[in-house]
Enzyme design. Structure first.
Site, PDB file in Angstrom:
ATOM      1  N   HIS A 186      13.928  10.012  11.316  1.00  4.72           N
ATOM      2  CA  HIS A 186      14.384   8.635  11.058  1.00  4.72           C
ATOM      3  C   HIS A 186      15.464   8.215  12.056  1.00  4.72           C
ATOM      4  O   HIS A 186      16.307   7.375  11.738  1.00  4.72           O
ATOM      5  CB  HIS A 186      14.917   8.480   9.629  1.00  4.72           C
ATOM      6  CG  HIS A 186      13.958   8.909   8.573  1.00  4.72           C
ATOM      7  ND1 HIS A 186      12.993   8.085   8.054  1.00  4.72           N
ATOM      8  CD2 HIS A 186      13.802  10.114   7.947  1.00  4.72           C
ATOM      9  CE1 HIS A 186      12.286   8.742   7.140  1.00  4.72           C
ATOM     10  NE2 HIS A 186      12.757   9.987   7.074  1.00  4.72           N
ATOM     11  N   SER A 316      19.043   0.590  39.123  1.00  6.95           N
ATOM     12  CA  SER A 316      19.427  -0.796  38.876  1.00  6.95           C
ATOM     13  C   SER A 316      19.776  -1.483  40.180  1.00  6.95           C
ATOM     14  O   SER A 316      20.310  -0.868  41.110  1.00  6.95           O
ATOM     15  CB  SER A 316      20.621  -0.852  37.920  1.00  6.95           C
ATOM     16  OG  SER A 316      21.126  -2.165  37.810  1.00  6.95           O
TER      17      SER A 316
END
Length: 462
Positions: A186, A316
């Site tokens: 989870h 980037s």
């Protein structure tokens, strides 16, 4: 541009003089100016294998002369070798039976065959319908070419790519078998396991989907050829389908058979749906693997950072020093495309009205795109990412030591509720699990050290 005049049942039409196609291909080119998605060359080459096989079978049956059959075989072999790729210009968006693509192949083989015969001084003339398409219909040739192309794509590209990534992951399982890390369910901390165990799950996924794909692919080795127009086999010899299937098997090295029910083979494409479903299962597993890799590599200082992936390019254009999980991102985009293709194939295959499905070209295009995208993306992910994965053992150890879920080991000794109280107290007060356990008075330090040992928590015990 120079043109020549070609004729068909609708009359005359101008065709570029330097092209091997004829009237029906030209009409399709002019009538369907839709999109840029050309009929895959794999389909064209599968057609050439089929036409070669059909010519040899018709010759053996005494229906086609040896001279014509030999010329057809030579022309087909040239197509298979890629010599005439630019002579197959048609797009996917044409008649749903693929008739224009069948005729494109017939016309190119006929015209090239006639050139070959002329070079030998023969005045024999090969006709695209009467000779190249003898004993055939577009309705049984296109699904045959579809199955041949799809089988070859899966067995020659997808399965070898899976094997390659499987081997890499097997090496990582062994290399990381000693590294204990915190598990996560989870997206929350859970009990420990080794990094090798985690990757073994990925490896098993590929083992299973590889078998699913191979098994499902066997159903596509049934060929429609011999069914002709509606499945009855009109204008074909009763043994034609079996003979052609045997020839195709010999040329490809794959064991194809004549479909036992040609009515099914012309109107249903459930085999393609089934096999593409197996490709979708592979895609689903690849999405999981790619996501796990990029999340485990997140950071380097504000993420999980438990594994290190290769820096293939600057991450980037504005932020220096970033290493982005580009291979994972490319692979997950491929998965998204495959999922979309599966929806298209499923719907298209449901459109078998009466004796013929007329969504065949889009089924072919999407299946082959999925197969090649998956194969290419798996190899790229393997070579540019998976082989270079390293473990950051320092961060992994730190995450294990900080985790409150090690408290699970206390359940059999002090009970679930007491263990939960210790974990909540540690979290609330900013304590280590050990500090909170000792404050509870339920355990001594010696008992805690004996029980809460990550090495003892990675396998079942009696």
């Amino acid at each position: 541009m120079e043109y020549r005049i070609e004729r068909d049942t609708l009359g005359e039409i101008k065709v570029p003089a330097d092209k091997l196609w004829a009237a029906q291909t030209q009409r399709s080119k002019e009538n369907f100016p839709i999109g840029t998605e050309q009929m895959p060359l794999e389909i064209v080459k599968a057609f050439a294998i089929l036409k070669k096989s059909a010519a040899l079978s018709n010759q053996k049956l005494g229906k086609l002369s040896e001279e014509k059959a030999e010329a057809i075989v030579v022309a087909a072999d040239e197509i298979i070798a890629g010599k005439w790729n630019e002579h197959f210009p048609l797009v996917v968006w044409q008649t749903g039976s693929g008739t224009q693509s069948n005729m494109n192949v017939n016309e190119v083989i006929a015209n090239r065959g006639n050139q070959i015969l002329k070079e030998k001084g023969s005045d024999v003339h090969i006709h695209p319908n009467d000779d190249v398409n003898m004993s055939q219909s577009s309705n049984d040739t296109f699904p045959t070419a579809l199955h041949v192309a799809c089988v070859l794509a899966v067995e020659n590209h997808v399965l070898p790519a899976i094997t390659k990534l499987k081997e890499t992951l097997a090496e990582k399982v062994t290399a990381f078998e000693h590294i204990i890390k915190i598990g996560r369910t989870h997206l929350q901390d859970a009990t420990p396991l080794t990094l090798g165990q985690e990757i073994s799950g990925w490896h098993r996924m590929l083992e299973k989907t590889e078998r699913m794909i191979a098994e499902s692919n066997t159903y596509m080795k049934e060929l429609a050829i011999g069914g002709t127009a509606v499945g009855t086999g009109i204008n074909a010899h009763p043994k034609f389908g079996e003979m052609v299937s045997e020839e195709i098997s010999q040329f490809t090295g794959k064991q194809f058979i004549s479909a036992p029910n040609k009515f099914h083979a012309l109107t249903s494409h459930d085999e393609v749906v089934y096999t593409h479903g197996a490709l979708k299962a592979l895609a689903a597993d690849l999405m999981k693997i790619a996501n796990d890799v990029r999340w485990l590599a997140s950071g380097p200082r504000s993420g999980l950072g438990e594994i290190i992936i290769p820096a293939n390019e600057p991450g980037s254009s504005i932020m220096p020093g970033k290493v982005n999980p580009t291979q994972s991102e490319a692979l997950t985009m491929v998965v998204a495309q495959v999922m979309g293709n599966d929806a298209t194939i499923g719907f298209a295959a449901s459109q078998g009205n009466f004796e013929l499905n007329v969504f065949k070209p889009v089924i072919a295009y999407n299946f082959l795109q999925s197969a090649h995208l998956l194969a290419d993306a798996i190899v790229s992910f393997n070579d540019n990412c998976a082989v270079g994965i390293e473990a950051d053992e320092e961060i992994i150890k730190e995450n294990v030591n900080r985790s409150l879920m090690l408290v699970t080991a206390l359940n059999p000794h002090i009970g679930y509720e007491n263990a939960a109280k210790i974990a909540k107290h540690a979290h609330k007060e900013g304590l280590t699990l050990k500090e909170a356990a000792l404050q509870s008075g339920l355990l001594t330090e010696e008992q805690f050290n004996e029980i809460v040992d990550p090495k003892k928590m990675i396998a079942p015990k009696e």
